[in-house]
Design an enzyme around this catalytic site. Structure first.
Site, PDB file in Angstrom:
ATOM      1  N   LYS A 126     -10.497  -3.116  -5.949  1.00  0.00           N
ATOM      2  CA  LYS A 126     -10.717  -2.428  -4.843  1.00  0.00           C
ATOM      3  C   LYS A 126     -11.710  -1.280  -4.464  1.00  0.00           C
ATOM      4  O   LYS A 126     -12.501  -1.354  -3.862  1.00  0.00           O
ATOM      5  CB  LYS A 126      -9.398  -1.985  -4.178  1.00  0.00           C
ATOM      6  CG  LYS A 126      -8.289  -3.216  -3.925  1.00  0.00           C
ATOM      7  CD  LYS A 126      -7.126  -2.807  -3.594  1.00  0.00           C
ATOM      8  CE  LYS A 126      -6.108  -3.939  -3.310  1.00  0.00           C
ATOM      9  NZ  LYS A 126      -4.691  -3.594  -3.273  1.00  0.00           N
ATOM     10  N   GLN A 186      -1.051   1.544  -3.139  1.00  0.00           N
ATOM     11  CA  GLN A 186      -0.841   0.246  -3.898  1.00  0.00           C
ATOM     12  C   GLN A 186       0.605  -0.207  -3.947  1.00  0.00           C
ATOM     13  O   GLN A 186       1.432   0.838  -4.517  1.00  0.00           O
ATOM     14  CB  GLN A 186      -1.623   0.167  -5.152  1.00  0.00           C
ATOM     15  CG  GLN A 186      -1.340  -1.097  -5.974  1.00  0.00           C
ATOM     16  CD  GLN A 186      -2.389  -2.148  -5.567  1.00  0.00           C
ATOM     17  OE1 GLN A 186      -3.303  -1.766  -5.102  1.00  0.00           O
ATOM     18  NE2 GLN A 186      -1.659  -3.270  -5.803  1.00  0.00           N
ATOM     19  N   ASP A 230      -3.865  -1.386   5.396  1.00  0.00           N
ATOM     20  CA  ASP A 230      -3.167  -2.375   5.005  1.00  0.00           C
ATOM     21  C   ASP A 230      -1.992  -2.983   6.124  1.00  0.00           C
ATOM     22  O   ASP A 230      -1.561  -4.046   6.032  1.00  0.00           O
ATOM     23  CB  ASP A 230      -2.121  -1.987   3.747  1.00  0.00           C
ATOM     24  CG  ASP A 230      -2.473  -2.781   2.601  1.00  0.00           C
ATOM     25  OD1 ASP A 230      -3.133  -3.857   2.631  1.00  0.00           O
ATOM     26  OD2 ASP A 230      -2.080  -2.583   1.448  1.00  0.00           O
TER      27      ASP A 230
END
Lengths: 292, 292
Positions: free
Chosen positions: B52, B96, B119
């Site tokens: 990422k 994460q 997200d």
């Protein structure tokens, strides 16, 4: 055909709620309060809102009704909602939908404090419903969920109809019924099929399902070809016809089938209003946990 | 079998994003920024987060990485998230997942400013996704939606696979993939079947679908019996086996079928990371509209 008695399920639950309200008053000296807002004079909406107010009063919940003129600006509606959101006597706020044309209903709903959102239509509450992983979590965390879907799950439970592992079709994808109901059925471990006006082979799809929920708004839309033997059919439609109120299901056509079904009227309708009372109590308790 | 080239779809989109970032820099003098947080040293998570960061750098997006110790308290994670939420240089925050045990991931995600929630896991954004009525509205309002589902819709569109009117089965009901994807497919007018571990007749259900998405995490779970001729199969599984990485689909078993399918690796994975970049740009633009 076995009729599911929505009136009985509703009145049993309302008796429970009435007792809870009495206990709250006794223990805290406080009375749960619900504010209702009606914009404009649509006769059907007025009838709905009056039954909601009556149900509140019968349960001992204090109701605060606000009539707004048909031509009220969106800003005026939002200003009232904000005032009610800040009023500590009020636990729940219900904005009767649909609004008159040229108003953005979601913008108005977004102004309701998520803690008082008894219709479960604020994005934050919709999100909480979607993120939770089980029905138990929904109950334990006292999430405010739209009343009709909540009522449907209550009806299924009280009728002894298992949801876990079953296939459920929901016809109609509204924010008030179809989508939140799909999430509730999923949380109860159903395999959920979200069907709508663009669905092909709707009959076949419904025929494969153990539970069929129809929220379409077309009288006689669902007939024998849609329903398998042994299915449970929940009819959310409320359609005005020359012969009176009827649901989405062609009742006469399915009356000889071996199914369980909610009638219209007397099925989902009364339980929906009961869930509004239940949500007002949830909001009362959530606010006290957080505020006091 | 026709392979869907996720790498190609991804690199085309990343080139577009790189151009957009360059234009933003030129026009505003500002650089979009993404903060990433890794708690603990799980090797797989570290690999993901590094790809990422690398993708950000390649696109010209500034990345701010934060490593937290495995034993960091939930309070410490939330405190960092709040600090990043207030930092004006940062447009997106990615925590994460999964977190080490004994942490409530959702509590941490709730601390992310909804405006920086790249997200799409904050309840407010999940709610917005669910309340919107069409894909166009999702695009126009720049809603932040979970990257994998967003990537899957992008893959279907770029591969010329029609969603409107099709039957789509989503196997797996996670908050990161299954549920938001179901909502995106519904907004694109698919009839959506939400299937999971409690689903009976899974094979038959999948066999009836035009689009099968599997997010189960079991290698060789989906075989020939699940897929009809002409279907599109999207494999979200990433499973480590002695023979290397593989998806949920038994690739060898379906290779002679007339289907379109995403391989693992090289299918959904790269497009997911691309959508993270896309979401960071959306967040950049949303924040500027609101803040500046």
């Amino acid at each position: 055909m076995k009729l599911i008695d929505g009136k009985k399920i509703s009145s049993d639950k309302r008796a429970e709620i009435k007792e809870k309200v009495a206990k709250i008053k006794q223990q805290t000296g406080k009375i749960p309060g619900l504010a209702t807002i009606l914009v404009g004079g649509d006769p059907a909406s007025r009838v709905y809102i009056q039954s909601k107010i009556k149900a509140c009063e019968h349960a001992g919940i204090k109701s605060f009704h606000h009539d707004l003129d048909e031509n009220s600006s969106q800003e005026a509606i939002i200003a009232l909602i904000k005032k009610l959101s800040e009023n500590s006597e009020i636990d729940g706020i219900l904005l009767q939908l649909p609004l008159p044309q040229n108003k953005d209903a979601q913008e108005c709903l977004n102004a309701i404090s998520p803690l008082k959102d008894v219709d479960g239509l604020h994005p934050f509450n919709v999100g909480l419903l979607n993120l939770l992983k089980s029905w138990n979590e929904i109950i334990e965390k006292n999430i405010l969920v739209s009343c009709t879907p909540l009522g449907i799950v209550h009806i299924l439970c009280k009728s002894g109809i298992t949801i876990d592992g079953k296939t459920a079709v929901v016809i109609g994808r509204s924010n008030l019924v179809g989508k939140p109901l799909s999430m509730l059925l999923l949380a109860n471990n159903a395999t959920v099929i979200m069907a709508h006006s663009r669905t092909k082979n709707l009959k076949e799809i419904c025929k494969s399902a153990d539970i069929v929920v129809t929220a379409v708004g077309k009288s006689r839309f669902v007939n024998k070809d849609f329903i398998k033997t042994g299915a449970a059919v929940i009819d959310v439609g409320i359609n005005r016809t020359p012969e009176g109120l009827c649901g989405d299901v062609d009742f006469d056509a399915v009356k000889d089938m071996d199914i369980e079904i909610t009638p219209v009227p007397g099925g989902v309708g009364p339980v929906t209003i009961t869930m509004l009372l239940e949500n007002t109590l949830k909001a009362f308790s959530n606010r006290r946990k957080i505020v006091a």
